[in-house]
Design an enzyme around this catalytic site. Structure first.
Site, PDB file in Angstrom:
ATOM      1  N   GLU A 100      -1.279   2.550   6.142  1.00  0.00           N
ATOM      2  CA  GLU A 100      -0.831   1.349   5.421  1.00  0.00           C
ATOM      3  C   GLU A 100       0.027   0.432   6.293  1.00  0.00           C
ATOM      4  OE1 GLU A 100      -2.746   0.499   2.723  1.00  0.00           O
ATOM      5  OE2 GLU A 100      -2.133   2.420   1.881  1.00  0.00           O
ATOM      6  N   HIS A 101      -0.246  -0.850   6.167  1.00  0.00           N
ATOM      7  CA  HIS A 101       0.479  -1.903   6.900  1.00  0.00           C
ATOM      8  C   HIS A 101       0.376  -1.722   8.409  1.00  0.00           C
ATOM      9  CE1 HIS A 101       2.619  -4.569   4.011  1.00  0.00           C
ATOM     10  NE2 HIS A 101       2.320  -3.575   3.178  1.00  0.00           N
ATOM     11  N   ASP A 144      -2.836  -2.469   9.819  1.00  0.00           N
ATOM     12  CA  ASP A 144      -4.066  -3.170  10.221  1.00  0.00           C
ATOM     13  C   ASP A 144      -3.777  -4.519  10.869  1.00  0.00           C
ATOM     14  OD1 ASP A 144      -3.241  -4.346   7.789  1.00  0.00           O
ATOM     15  OD2 ASP A 144      -5.297  -4.759   7.150  1.00  0.00           O
ATOM     16  N   GLY A 162      -4.306  -7.671  -8.773  1.00  0.00           N
ATOM     17  CA  GLY A 162      -2.938  -7.316  -8.383  1.00  0.00           C
ATOM     18  C   GLY A 162      -2.687  -5.824  -8.364  1.00  0.00           C
ATOM     19  N   ALA A 163      -3.757  -5.046  -8.138  1.00  0.00           N
ATOM     20  CA  ALA A 163      -3.623  -3.594  -8.185  1.00  0.00           C
ATOM     21  C   ALA A 163      -3.651  -2.978  -6.798  1.00  0.00           C
ATOM     22  CB  ALA A 163      -4.742  -3.006  -9.046  1.00  0.00           C
ATOM     23  N   GLY A 164      -3.867  -3.786  -5.773  1.00  0.00           N
ATOM     24  CA  GLY A 164      -3.952  -3.247  -4.416  1.00  0.00           C
ATOM     25  C   GLY A 164      -5.297  -2.611  -4.141  1.00  0.00           C
ATOM     26  N   ASP A 172      -9.022  -4.820   4.415  1.00  0.00           N
ATOM     27  CA  ASP A 172      -9.693  -4.963   3.117  1.00  0.00           C
ATOM     28  C   ASP A 172     -11.076  -5.587   3.275  1.00  0.00           C
ATOM     29  OD1 ASP A 172      -7.199  -4.184   2.393  1.00  0.00           O
ATOM     30  OD2 ASP A 172      -6.614  -6.084   1.472  1.00  0.00           O
ATOM     31  N   TYR A 226       5.224  -8.874   1.237  1.00  0.00           N
ATOM     32  CA  TYR A 226       4.268  -8.508   2.289  1.00  0.00           C
ATOM     33  C   TYR A 226       4.569  -9.317   3.548  1.00  0.00           C
ATOM     34  CZ  TYR A 226      -0.230  -7.527   4.517  1.00  0.00           C
ATOM     35  OH  TYR A 226      -1.203  -7.117   5.400  1.00  0.00           O
TER      36      TYR A 226
HETATM   37  C1  GLA Z   1      -3.018  -5.486   1.846  1.00  0.00           C
HETATM   38  C2  GLA Z   1      -3.545  -6.333   3.003  1.00  0.00           C
HETATM   39  C3  GLA Z   1      -4.163  -5.443   4.084  1.00  0.00           C
HETATM   40  C4  GLA Z   1      -3.221  -4.318   4.483  1.00  0.00           C
HETATM   41  C5  GLA Z   1      -2.645  -3.619   3.262  1.00  0.00           C
HETATM   42  C6  GLA Z   1      -1.566  -2.639   3.618  1.00  0.00           C
HETATM   43  O1  GLA Z   1      -4.078  -4.863   1.188  1.00  0.00           O
HETATM   44  O2  GLA Z   1      -4.512  -7.245   2.547  1.00  0.00           O
HETATM   45  O3  GLA Z   1      -4.536  -6.224   5.195  1.00  0.00           O
HETATM   46  O4  GLA Z   1      -2.205  -4.787   5.341  1.00  0.00           O
HETATM   47  O5  GLA Z   1      -2.103  -4.528   2.328  1.00  0.00           O
HETATM   48  O6  GLA Z   1      -2.084  -1.587   4.352  1.00  0.00           O
END
Ligand code: GLA
Length: 354
Positions: free
Chosen positions: A29-30, A32, A114-116, A164, A213
């Site tokens: 996570e975070h 990319d 908005g759920a990721g 994503d 973010y």
């Molecule tokens: C969001 C962003 C991605 C990534 C994630 C965290 O989904 O769109 O590019 O940074 O957060 O891993």
């Protein structure tokens, strides 16, 4: 069904229709946008759309999710409206020379916003793919993902990485995409038949472009400047140690990037070799790092993850951009039903997504 919806709205048959899945990130996570490796998988849920090109610069978008038909035009800036992603995708495709000057679109989704789990990447890639296919163009799915990221970065103003867009453009349900975000090289790993990757919404909704973010992204830019390199995830222990003079929170962000990248490489190996206990342990460590070092979690999510682990998941963690949204848990099939029931009973605001 989407063709019928289109016909109802625009009184003619669409020229093309398509589906793009949402994604859940299993680990990584975070990182990319910091040169790391990530490991998302596609969901069975996604975005379906039907489209016909127009030549007059107009864009009309209808959805069963919203009452109004959005009326936009190809050169238009964002207007903080749900139709922005589609407008941005059509705009970039047109500017790049393969998209029409406008379009009529019917769109629907079973992905919660908005759920990721990447509803915005899915809709953007879905539009780009439809217009590429219509044009008979030669762009690859990776090219589409790169363009979809530009829609986010340049049009919407969300400074996200490439995970994503690559995940929804390339992965299929049942496969994890082990992606090097530096080179965009990837391989696909089959998920084990013994375990389920459960996605559960915490009930805490948030929007990534809210700003938190962006703050994390800026903190990572600070680390990049101090380290003199873009791929901060790939620093050695001594290179990381050399950053000790940075403010404590910034140093912890750097430590998360380095460790999360290493965990993701190890998790991809564990998945390939079907070592699910190891895989789960890495998920659990990832959550601690996101909570304590990257500080991207919130208490209701921590409580949900903790119970998910205690109630028998092999591993569980927050997934996506953070500050709310979903958790992902790896659960052995034979435990799944009882685990799910117990977890949802203990967290009345949480709900099952996939
Ligand atoms: C969001 C962003 C991605 C990534 C994630 C965290 O989904 O769109 O590019 O940074 O957060 O891993």
């Amino acid at each position: 069904m989407i063709a019928e919806e289109f016909e109802k709205l625009f009184k003619t048959r669409p020229e093309i229709s398509g589906f793009t899945p949402g994604r859940v990130n299993l680990i990584g996570e975070h990182i990319d946008y910091n040169g790391g490796r990530v490991l998302p998988t596609a969901l069975n849920l996604g975005v379906t759309l039907a489209l016909s090109p127009r030549t007059d610069g107009k864009i009309r978008i209808g959805s069963d999710k919203f009452d109004d038909v959005a009326k936009r035009s190809i050169g238009e800036a964002t207007s903080d409206h749900w139709s922005d992603y589609i407008t941005g995708a059509l705009q970039i495709a047109h500017t790049e020379g393969f998209g029409p000057k406008g379009a009529d679109i019917a769109v629907t989704t079973n992905l919660p916003f908005g759920a990721g789990i990447s509803s915005s990447a899915a809709v953007t890639v879905c539009v780009l793919r439809a217009v590429r296919d219509l044009s008979g163009g030669k762009l690859t799915d990776t090219d589409l993902a790169v363009l979809a990221r530009r829609v986010e970065n340049e049009y919407i103003g969300m400074p996200c990485g490439i995970m994503d867009q690559m995940a929804v453009a390339i992965a299929r349900p049942g496969q994890a995409l082990s992606l090097n975000t530096d080179t965009l090289n990837f391989d696909l790993i089959d998920l084990p038949k013994t375990h389920h990757m459960a996605v559960i919404h915490s009930g805490v909704f948030r929007q990534l472009n809210e700003g938190r973010y962006k703050i994390r992204k800026e903190e990572c830019d600070q680390i990049k400047a101090a380290a003199g390199r873009e791929d901060i995830c790939r620093m050695s222990d001594s290179e990381l140690d050399a950053l000790r003079d940075l403010p404590d929170d910034i140093f912890r962000r750097a430590r998360h990037c380095v460790n999360e990248h290493r965990r993701t490489v190890a998790a991809a190996d564990a998945l390939r070799e079907n070592r699910m206990e190891d895989f789960g342990a890495l998920m659990n460590e990832s959550h601690i790092s996101m909570r304590d070092d990257f500080e991207m979690s919130v208490p209701p999510v921590d409580a949900l993850v903790e119970d998910a682990q205690n109630f028998g998941a092999t591993g569980a963690r927050l997934t996506g951009g953070g500050f709310g949204g979903c958790i992902v848990a790896c659960v052995a099939h034979e435990k799944l039903d009882a685990w799910r029931e117990k977890l949802l009973a203990a967290h009345p605001n949480a709900f099952w997504v996939a």
